[in-house]
Design a protein around this motif. Structure first.
Motif: not given
Length: 154
Positions: A32-44
């Motif tokens: 979930x932390x990785x998915x969140x980081x990835x989502x933040x990265x994708x969002x950015x």
């Protein structure tokens, strides 16, 4: 003892299951932390793409405006060029007309000078003839007067 061992194995199994569940939860948490980081990265990255697209759209608008301004300048310059070309053609026509007029005046002046020269020569000839005639008549009158006085004296 077997029962104890069985109990011990069951406890070990329960503990292993708990550890496995804990590991699964920890894995899920890390996932979930990785998915969140990835989502933040994708969002950015998405925001960056949006910013870049917005900048691209702004630059395209600036380019269109600059292009329109250049086209307007070119149209103005073409109009000025055409106007200047027409004016140059008009001036050239005027210049040609003036040159023709000057040539015509020059020809007329030459003709007039020739006529004046001819009239002057004719006048001189007539004046010389008149002077000669007057001189001849004077001589004749003087001779006639002398003859008249001789005739009168006789």
């Amino acid at each position: 003892e077997m029962q104890l061992e069985m109990e011990h194995l069951r406890t070990e199994l329960a503990r292993a299951k708990l550890e496995l569940d804990a590991a699964r939860i920890q894995f899920q948490e890390q996932k979930l932390m990785g998915d969140r980081k990835y989502a933040l990265f994708e969002h950015g990255k998405g925001e960056e793409v949006l910013v870049l697209r917005r900048q691209l759209a702004e630059r395209q608008e600036e380019h269109k405006a600059a292009l329109a301004a250049r086209e307007e300048e070119m149209a103005n310059l073409n109009a000025k060029y055409k106007k200047a070309s027409r004016r140059a053609a008009e001036l050239e026509t005027e210049l040609n007309e003036k040159a023709e007029t000057e040539a015509s005046f020059g020809a007329e002046n030459s003709e007039l000078k020739l006529k004046i020269t001819q009239l002057s020569e004719s006048y001189r000839e007539k004046l010389h003839k008149y002077i000669a005639d007057v001189s001849h008549l004077s001589t004749e009158v003087a001779r006639g007067g002398a003859e008249d006085s001789i005739l009168l004296s006789e």
